[in-house]
Each structure stands twice: as structure tokens, then as C-alpha cells.
Design a protein around this motif. Structure first.
Motif, PDB file in Angstrom:
ATOM      1  N   SER A  47       0.860  -1.190   0.000  1.00  0.00           N
ATOM      2  CA  SER A  47       0.000   0.000   0.000  1.00  0.00           C
ATOM      3  C   SER A  47       0.894   1.237   0.000  1.00  0.00           C
ATOM      4  CB  SER A  47      -0.881   0.027   1.257  1.00  0.00           C
ATOM      5  OG  SER A  47      -0.073   0.247   2.400  1.00  0.00           O
ATOM      6  N   ALA A  48       0.301   2.382  -0.318  1.00  0.00           N
ATOM      7  CA  ALA A  48       1.078   3.620  -0.286  1.00  0.00           C
ATOM      8  C   ALA A  48       1.526   3.956   1.144  1.00  0.00           C
ATOM      9  CB  ALA A  48       0.287   4.764  -0.906  1.00  0.00           C
ATOM     10  N   PRO A  49       0.643   3.819   2.147  1.00  0.00           N
ATOM     11  CA  PRO A  49       1.093   4.107   3.515  1.00  0.00           C
ATOM     12  C   PRO A  49       2.263   3.214   3.948  1.00  0.00           C
ATOM     13  CG  PRO A  49      -1.299   3.987   3.456  1.00  0.00           C
ATOM     14  CD  PRO A  49      -0.823   3.571   2.093  1.00  0.00           C
ATOM     15  N   MET A  50       2.245   1.959   3.500  1.00  0.00           N
ATOM     16  CA  MET A  50       3.349   1.062   3.849  1.00  0.00           C
ATOM     17  C   MET A  50       4.654   1.589   3.258  1.00  0.00           C
ATOM     18  SD  MET A  50       4.937  -1.747   1.962  1.00  0.00           S
ATOM     19  CE  MET A  50       5.960  -3.137   2.383  1.00  0.00           C
ATOM     20  N   ALA A  51       4.592   2.094   2.015  1.00  0.00           N
ATOM     21  CA  ALA A  51       5.785   2.638   1.368  1.00  0.00           C
ATOM     22  C   ALA A  51       6.273   3.877   2.121  1.00  0.00           C
ATOM     23  CB  ALA A  51       5.467   2.991  -0.081  1.00  0.00           C
ATOM     24  N   ARG A  52       5.315   4.724   2.504  1.00  0.00           N
ATOM     25  CA  ARG A  52       5.697   5.942   3.241  1.00  0.00           C
ATOM     26  C   ARG A  52       6.294   5.579   4.586  1.00  0.00           C
ATOM     27  NH1 ARG A  52       0.415   7.742   1.768  1.00  0.00           N
ATOM     28  NH2 ARG A  52       0.530   8.748  -0.288  1.00  0.00           N
ATOM     29  N   PHE A  53       5.730   4.554   5.212  1.00  0.00           N
ATOM     30  CA  PHE A  53       6.238   4.109   6.508  1.00  0.00           C
ATOM     31  C   PHE A  53       7.699   3.666   6.380  1.00  0.00           C
ATOM     32  CE2 PHE A  53       7.295   0.855   9.612  1.00  0.00           C
ATOM     33  CZ  PHE A  53       6.898   1.453  10.793  1.00  0.00           C
ATOM     34  N   MET A  54       7.977   2.907   5.320  1.00  0.00           N
ATOM     35  CA  MET A  54       9.366   2.441   5.150  1.00  0.00           C
ATOM     36  C   MET A  54      10.305   3.621   4.915  1.00  0.00           C
ATOM     37  SD  MET A  54       9.545  -1.194   3.218  1.00  0.00           S
ATOM     38  CE  MET A  54       8.834  -0.668   1.672  1.00  0.00           C
ATOM     39  N   ASN A  55       9.851   4.557   4.083  1.00  0.00           N
ATOM     40  CA  ASN A  55      10.693   5.728   3.815  1.00  0.00           C
ATOM     41  C   ASN A  55      11.051   6.451   5.102  1.00  0.00           C
ATOM     42  OD1 ASN A  55      10.879   5.372   1.113  1.00  0.00           O
ATOM     43  ND2 ASN A  55       9.438   6.981   0.537  1.00  0.00           N
ATOM     44  N   LYS A  56      10.100   6.508   5.995  1.00  0.00           N
ATOM     45  CA  LYS A  56      10.316   7.247   7.229  1.00  0.00           C
ATOM     46  C   LYS A  56      11.130   6.439   8.241  1.00  0.00           C
ATOM     47  CE  LYS A  56       7.769  10.134  10.440  1.00  0.00           C
ATOM     48  NZ  LYS A  56       7.223   9.461  11.610  1.00  0.00           N
ATOM     49  N   ASN A  57      10.886   5.132   8.280  1.00  0.00           N
ATOM     50  CA  ASN A  57      11.415   4.350   9.402  1.00  0.00           C
ATOM     51  C   ASN A  57      12.499   3.337   9.089  1.00  0.00           C
ATOM     52  OD1 ASN A  57       9.634   5.356  11.588  1.00  0.00           O
ATOM     53  ND2 ASN A  57       8.049   4.586  10.226  1.00  0.00           N
ATOM     54  N   VAL A  58      12.660   2.968   7.834  1.00  0.00           N
ATOM     55  CA  VAL A  58      13.654   1.931   7.548  1.00  0.00           C
ATOM     56  C   VAL A  58      14.885   2.573   6.913  1.00  0.00           C
ATOM     57  CG1 VAL A  58      14.089  -0.313   6.510  1.00  0.00           C
ATOM     58  CG2 VAL A  58      11.766   0.288   7.218  1.00  0.00           C
ATOM     59  N   ALA A  59      16.004   2.469   7.611  1.00  0.00           N
ATOM     60  CA  ALA A  59      17.230   3.096   7.145  1.00  0.00           C
ATOM     61  C   ALA A  59      17.617   2.554   5.777  1.00  0.00           C
ATOM     62  CB  ALA A  59      18.359   2.829   8.134  1.00  0.00           C
ATOM     63  N   GLY A  60      17.954   3.448   4.864  1.00  0.00           N
ATOM     64  CA  GLY A  60      18.471   3.024   3.567  1.00  0.00           C
ATOM     65  C   GLY A  60      17.411   2.529   2.598  1.00  0.00           C
ATOM     66  N   VAL A  61      16.129   2.675   2.928  1.00  0.00           N
ATOM     67  CA  VAL A  61      15.066   2.309   1.981  1.00  0.00           C
ATOM     68  C   VAL A  61      14.398   3.589   1.496  1.00  0.00           C
ATOM     69  CG1 VAL A  61      12.844   1.139   1.684  1.00  0.00           C
ATOM     70  CG2 VAL A  61      14.660   0.047   3.005  1.00  0.00           C
TER      71      VAL A  61
END
Ligand code: SF4
Ligand code: SF4
Lengths: 296, 225
Positions: A218-232
Motif C-alpha cells: 500500500s502507499a502508507p506502507m511505502a511511506r512508513f518504510m521511507n520514514k522508518n527503515v534506514a536506507g530504503v
């Protein structure tokens, strides 16, 4: 003995690996289904090790199950929960059961997980764990003592091609190869032009590289990774693409995107294979492979 | 200057530790805990008020100049009577002070603070943990920045995958040790030091608990006594 996964890496084919996650508890049914579904489709399956520092059924147990079911396991081992004695012992056990592929990881901090007050061990780091494997293969443990019986592993590690800053990460990457990494599975990549640049650099090393692809759901999942997963870094266009997909079709869109990326990596021969991370949606890995034009 | 860095324990924990103990003598310290406002004159007064409100009898209070000093014994003697009258000593010093006091008096002690780390003042009003006295110092290979302490995982071969914009994966207020080390070594033209593989660390340089004796106190045959 050379593992089937190592043979696949050396065959020059486009190698495909995926993941299975052991359960929280002893109900192995779902993991068993995922193994059954994927064992003949992918070249090997990573079994995650208390991923995100969440306590689960052990990766060693999961890898044993993959083996028993006729699949090819890659045992993930982090340095977070075991000191060198425990890591070496687990490697001996793995070897005794024909588990001969290991992915060496440092491991996330315990504070991200569900046992936030636990002690993080980190007696070894990922490159030292690789070195340990090579030492065990020479018949010695880390204390310099002789081992009775041989072990042989196909050992790998990870790299984050979009780490910020990148240079320290690349120094570590080179040390991992020097310490004995034969294959590298990368952190999730979404910008293939950036990845190509990374590969221009990485090609010079004697190591097989599998690009990491995480399924977008989902788009929120992508945004979540951008915010919280280093290097993604999921580019905006991909987030928009997920956003504009009709409701109920988000997963299909994610599968399409993953398939499209893998197809391009393969067609342009960017690297040696792909590591598909479907994070909880392992059942759609065959669909991603179909979308990528890969025959399992 | 290095200082013992502390924070006050949660009120509920102190209440629990003092449960059933009606008469309390409070001790603060004039050094580190005064600087961090966790156990100086002001905090001792505030604790006294708070405990009195909760119905405790505070038999007395004092702020030792340096609670971890051996002279503490003499200072405590001055308050002998008030201390004798108490059921417990509530100690608002770092754990070095708590142990020094506990070893001098036959009284149960309750620490009011948690001792966090030995900190170096790195900027005005800011303390950081930069050495955990590991016994096998590797600063010579890291440009003088300690990864054993400054890296959350104590990694000695470079960063983990969690580095985010030069910050540590656990806290974007904390610098990633390996970004700092990389920058320092680059500036010095010594990135080769970072490229060198570090073998697994010796965690038993001085097996815990550490002990040291002056040469003059060691026996003549060279053995530790
Ligand atoms: S390596 Fe770090 S913790 Fe160990 S003695 Fe040196 S500065 Fe202190
Ligand atoms: S982000 Fe940097 S400081 Fe934090 S654990 Fe990883 S390497 Fe260590």
C-alpha cells in the motif's frame, strides 16, 4: 559438500531467493504451507532470525524444517542474541543437519523488538561471524582449538546500497567480502538507476549479488518504510502508483511493480539474482515471479 | 572533566523502596549530582518536602561535599544522632556515593537516583558517554573515537545497516559512531585504518570486577595479593 544454493549461484542462472518467517509460538502450519508452496520455485529460502528483534521460533528450527521438507534453506544468523560460543555451536548443529547456507547479520537493536529490556549481545559483528565460518571450515574454533569433523558453508551477508552516508557502508561491504562472504542479498532497492550505479562499483568484487525487492502492499506502507527503515527509499512515482491503484487492487499493483523491477534487473543483467521479501505475504511470491517472467 | 551522570528514579519506585520505613535520613552530594540537578541542595530540600507531605519523618538531611570520597566517613559522623534515629538512608548521590556511604554505616540504603554513565562534558551543559573502560583500548585504530562505547552495538568493523543520515538507528539525536569515525579518519587521510579487519574483541582484558593495586602493595614475587 557444495550446497544446492551455491551450485545455483555458480551456474550463472538468475538466482531467486525468498523468505519464510518462523511463527510466534509452535504452530508451524503457516510456515509449512509457505515452504511447501515455494520450495520447488525458488533456489533457496531465507529463514529469518527473530526479525526486528521480535522473539519467535528459532531460525535454526525453521531452516531444519525447510530441509526436512525438501527445500534449500539459508539460515539467517544475527549477532544480537548469542555470543561466539552459541553462534559456533549453532553452526556446528546446522552443518550436522545439512543446513549449509548462512546469511550473517549484525541484527537490529533489541529496543525495536518485543523484549525491549533484553541485553543486546553483539560479541561478534557480521564480518567477524563470516570470519568465524571460514575458521570453522579450517577445522578450528575461535579459541584456536581443533574440531572433530568438518563443516562447509556457503556464507553471505547484506549491504544497504542506499545507505546515508554510503562510503562507510561500502567499507564494511568490502570487509565482509574479505572475511569470506560469497553472496550478498541487498536491502530493499526501489530505484534501479541508483542500483545500477552501485553495481558498477560492486562488480569488481568476487561475490554474487542478489537485489533485495520488498513487495509494496500500500502507499502508507511505502511511506512508513521511507520514514522508518534506514536506507530504503521508495520513489514518489511508485508511491503515487500504489495510491492510484483501485481499492482492493493494491496488492496486485505491488506484485506488478515488483515483477516489473525484477524483469528489468534480469533483462539488463544488472546482478546475479533477486531476493524477494514479501513480508507476511509469502503466498504471493509465485505471482511476483510470474509477473517477472521467471519460471519457478 | 568526567562526571557521574544520574537521573532521579520514578517517584513510585522510591515510594515502593521506602514502603514501611517511616523515618528517613536524606543524603545528597555537592559534586556531580549538584551539576546535573539530581541530588544537590535544592533536590534534597524538595525530596524532604515531598516525603514529609507523604507522612514520613525526615530525621535529617545533609549534602556531602564529595560522597564517593573516603573522607565521607568523618562528614557522616557529624550527623550520627539523626542518622541513628532513621530507619533508612535515602541517598541522592550516584551509585559510587551510595556504596561509599553503605560501607561506612550499618544502615539500609535506598538510592533515589539511577546512575546512567560516566560522562565527559562535550559541550557546555552536555555530557556524553565516550569510554566504558573496556580494558582493551582500540582508539589507536579509530582516530580517537570509541566505537565500543559510542556505537550502540559496540561494533568494531564499521557501521551496521541501521545508520540513518549519520544518526544511530536507535535515536536520531545520537550520532552514528561509524559516521563520526569515518569522517575523522577521512580528514586524517587514514581510511586504511577503517578498512583493516578487526578480529573479535577480547572482552576479558580485565575480567569483571576490575581490581588494581599500587605496585608497593603487591607482593615481591609479582603475584597479585
Ligand atoms: S576502546 Fe573505548 S571503551 Fe575501551 S578503553 Fe578505549 S575508549 Fe574506553
Ligand atoms: S547506527 Fe551506527 S552507532 Fe548505531 S548501532 Fe549502527 S553502527 Fe552503531
Amino acid at each position: 559438500m557444495v550446497s544446492a544454493f551455491k551450485k545455483a549461484l555458480e551456474s550463472g542462472k538468475f538466482v531467486v531467493t525468498s523468505e519464510v518467517a518462523p511463527p510466534k509460538g509452535t504452530n508451524l502450519e503457516k510456515m509449512g504451507q509457505h515452504i511447501e508452496l515455494l520450495k520447488d520455485k525458488v533456489d533457496a529460502m531465507n529463514v529469518t532470525d527473530h526479525q526486528s528483534s521480535v522473539m519467535r521460533f528459532p531460525s535454526l528450527g525453521g531452516a531444519l524444517m525447510v530441509k526436512e521438507m525438501g527445500g534449500e534453506p539459508i539460515l539467517q544468523m544475527t549477532c544480537r542474541d548469542r555470543n561466539r560460543l552459541a553462534l559456533e555451536a549453532d553452526l556446528l548443529f546446522a552443518s550436522s543437519r545439512g543446513i549449509n547456507n548462512v546469511l550473517c547479520l549484525t541484527g537490529d537493536s533489541v529496543i525495536f523488538g518485543d523484549h525491549k529490556e533484553a541485553k543486546g549481545v553483539f560479541d561478534l559483528d557480521s564480518s567477524q561471524l563470516l570470519g568465524t565460518i571460514r575458521k570453522l571450515e579450517k577445522g578450528k574454533d575461535l579459541g584456536g582449538n581443533d574440531l572433530d569433523g568438518n563443516v562447509s558453508f556457503c556464507a553471505g551477508a547484506i549491504v544497504t546500497p542506499e545507505a546515508n552516508p554510503l562510503e562507510p557502508q561500502l567499507i564494511k561491504f568490502e570487509k565482509k567480502i574479505e572475511a569470506g562472504a560469497e553472496f550478498i542479498q541487498t536491502q530493499a532497492v526501489y530505484d534501479l538507476d541508483n542500483f545500477k550505479e552501485f553495481m558498477d562499483y560492486a562488480k569488481q568484487f568476487p561475490v554474487k549479488i542478489l537485489v533485495g525487492i520488498i513487495l509494496l502492499t500500500s502507499a502508507p506502507m511505502a511511506r512508513f518504510m521511507n520514514k522508518n527503515v534506514a536506507g530504503v527509499n521508495v520513489p514518489l512515482e511508485l508511491i503515487d502508483e500504489m495510491d492510484t491503484a483501485p481499492k482492493g487492487r493494491k496488492l496486485d499493483k505491488g506484485i506488478e511493480i515488483a515483477g516489473r523491477m525484477i524483469r528489468r534487473v534480469r533483462e539488463e543483467r544488472m546482478c546475479d539474482g533477486v531476493h524477494i521479501m514479501a513480508i507476511g505475504k509469502e503466498e504471493v511470491v509465485p505471482d511476483i515471479m510470474d509477473a517477472a517472467g521467471l519460471v519457478g | 572533566m568526567i562526571r557521574s551522570i544520574t537521573q532521579q528514579k520514578p517517584e513510585e519506585e522510591v515510594d515502593r523502596l521506602l514502603d514501611g520505613l517511616g523515618r528517613v535520613f536524606i543524603i545528597g552530594c555537592g559534586t556531580c549530582v549538584t551539576l546535573t540537578h539530581t541530588g544537590g541542595e535544592t533536590e534534597v530540600k524538595a525530596m524532604k518536602e515531598s516525603l514529609t507531605e507523604k507522612g514520613k519523618l525526615v530525621t535529617g538531611d545533609m549534602v556531602l561535599p564529595v560522597a564517593c570520597d573516603n573522607l565521607t566517613k568523618e562528614a557522616l559522623n557529624e550527623y550520627g544522632e539523626q542518622i541513628d534515629q532513621s530507619d533508612v538512608l535515602l541517598i541522592m548521590t550516584c551509585a559510587f556515593g551510595v556504596q561509599t556511604i553503605a560501607s561506612q554505616l550499618k544502615k539500609m540504603v535506598v538510592p533515589a537516583l539511577d546512575t546512567l554513565f560516566i560522562g565527559k562534558e562535550t559541550a557546555f551543559g552536555e555530557f556524553n558517554e565516550i569510554c566504558t573502560q573496556c580494558g582493551t583500548c582500540i582508539l589507536g585504530e579509530t582516530g580517537g573515537i570509541c566505537p565500543v562505547t559510542t556505537c550502540h552495538k559496540g561494533l568494531v568493523n564499521g557501521p551496521c545497516g541501521g545508520t540513518n543520515n549519520g544518526k544511530c538507528e536507535i535515536d536520531d539525536e545520537k550520532d552514528c559512531a561509524w559516521t563520526l569515525i569515518y569522517n575523522r579518519l577521512k580528514e586524517l587521510g587514514r581510511l586504511d585504518a577503517m578498512k583493516k579487519f578487526q578480529k573479535p574483541r577480547n572482552h576479558q582484558g580485565e575480567p569483571s570486577p576490575g581490581k588494581w593495586k599500587s605496585v608497593s602493595l603487591r607482593s615481591s614475587d609479582g603475584q597479585k595479593v
